[in-house]
Design a protein around this motif. Structure first.
Motif, PDB file in Angstrom:
ATOM      1  N   GLN A  36       0.806  -1.009  -0.016  1.00 38.12           N
ATOM      2  CA  GLN A  36       0.046   0.036   0.032  1.00 38.12           C
ATOM      3  C   GLN A  36       0.916   1.387   0.145  1.00 38.12           C
ATOM      4  N   LYS A  38       3.867   1.453  -1.116  1.00 33.56           N
ATOM      5  CA  LYS A  38       4.540   1.797  -2.615  1.00 33.56           C
ATOM      6  C   LYS A  38       3.529   2.290  -3.299  1.00 33.56           C
ATOM      7  N   THR A  39       2.009   1.684  -3.422  1.00 41.16           N
ATOM      8  CA  THR A  39       0.923   2.378  -4.393  1.00 41.16           C
ATOM      9  C   THR A  39       1.017   3.888  -4.125  1.00 41.16           C
ATOM     10  N   VAL A  40       0.941   4.045  -2.682  1.00 33.76           N
ATOM     11  CA  VAL A  40       0.589   5.663  -2.401  1.00 33.76           C
ATOM     12  C   VAL A  40       1.920   6.275  -2.889  1.00 33.76           C
ATOM     13  N   ARG A  41       2.966   5.996  -2.701  1.00 39.41           N
ATOM     14  CA  ARG A  41       4.184   6.706  -3.305  1.00 39.41           C
ATOM     15  C   ARG A  41       4.170   6.832  -4.772  1.00 39.41           C
ATOM     16  N   GLN A  42       3.770   5.682  -5.399  1.00 42.59           N
ATOM     17  CA  GLN A  42       3.682   5.948  -7.027  1.00 42.59           C
ATOM     18  C   GLN A  42       2.580   6.777  -7.449  1.00 42.59           C
ATOM     19  N   SER A  43       1.406   6.898  -6.842  1.00 44.07           N
ATOM     20  CA  SER A  43       0.261   7.610  -6.825  1.00 44.07           C
ATOM     21  C   SER A  43       0.649   9.079  -6.733  1.00 44.07           C
ATOM     22  N   LEU A  44       1.288   9.350  -5.620  1.00 43.66           N
ATOM     23  CA  LEU A  44       1.567  10.566  -5.357  1.00 43.66           C
ATOM     24  C   LEU A  44       2.605  11.264  -6.323  1.00 43.66           C
ATOM     25  N   THR A  45       3.733  10.417  -6.683  1.00 45.79           N
ATOM     26  CA  THR A  45       4.446  10.718  -7.805  1.00 45.79           C
ATOM     27  C   THR A  45       3.799  11.235  -9.111  1.00 45.79           C
ATOM     28  N   ALA A  46       2.697  10.413  -9.358  1.00 45.62           N
ATOM     29  CA  ALA A  46       2.144  10.578 -10.827  1.00 45.62           C
ATOM     30  C   ALA A  46       1.348  12.076 -10.412  1.00 45.62           C
ATOM     31  N   VAL A  47       0.793  12.164  -9.385  1.00 46.12           N
ATOM     32  CA  VAL A  47       0.033  13.448  -9.188  1.00 46.12           C
ATOM     33  C   VAL A  47       0.943  14.738  -9.328  1.00 46.12           C
ATOM     34  N   CYS A  48       2.104  14.644  -8.695  1.00 42.26           N
ATOM     35  CA  CYS A  48       2.986  15.617  -8.515  1.00 42.26           C
ATOM     36  C   CYS A  48       3.450  16.000 -10.104  1.00 42.26           C
TER      37      CYS A  48
END
Length: 192
Positions: A36, A38-48
């Protein structure tokens, strides 16, 4: 010797089924939590990244303004009669005398609030000078022209300036007088 004793002691330790089950459940929870995160970090990177790209599209058009188009036209020999012709780099154009002003004329089509810098040049006995956005070519006396070579050529260096008087482009106009004909062309670059 001591190694053997430790080995034997470790082998004798056994866990109950309930302890094994709790350890496996804790390990499963830890794996799930890491997944979870890892998914949050990837999502946050994509949003940024998306926000950065979006803000770049909002800001860049204001910062990087497209240079307004400009051109040069000359009163020249057209297909049938004299007309205003847009000059293209490398294309040599035969100028025609303006019937009203009795001069050859070249005009700079500049956007509003744009300027150009150019000094007067003398080509043999001819005077080529700017006035406003028009460059006039005044031909000298024909009797004096007989003493000059049949072909005379010179280059005019023109700087295009924006409303802040900052250079946005430059062009080299080659003006040539061959016998009684006057030619102009935009040079693509200066010859070495």
């Amino acid at each position: 010797m001591e190694y053997e004793r430790l080995k034997t002691a470790v082998e004798q330790i056994s866990l109950s089924e309930e302890a094994k089950k709790r350890i496996l459940e804790l390990e499963e929870k830890q794996k799930k939590r890491h997944g979870q995160q890892k998914t949050v970090r990837q999502s946050l990177t994509a949003v940024c990244m998306a926000a950065l790209i979006f803000s770049a599209f909002l800001v860049l058009p204001e910062k990087i303004e497209e240079t307004p188009k400009w051109g040069i036209t000359a009163y020249a020999k057209g297909t049938k009669t004299a007309q205003w012709i847009s000059l293209k780099p490398g294309e040599r154009v035969l100028l025609e005398l303006d019937p009203v002003r009795n001069r050859y004329m070249i005009e700079l089509d500049l956007p509003e609030n744009y300027y150009y810098e150019k000094e007067i040049i003398i080509l043999g006995i001819d005077c080529i000078s700017p006035q406003g956005k028009t460059i006039f070519w005044l031909v000298g006396d024909e009797e004096e022209a007989e003493a000059l070579p049949d072909v005379i050529s010179s280059s005019m260096y023109i700087k295009i300036l924006d409303e802040n008087r900052e250079e946005v482009d430059r062009v080299i106009l080659e003006v040539t007088r061959e016998y009684d004909n006057c030619y102009v062309q935009i040079k693509e670059k200066e010859d070495p």
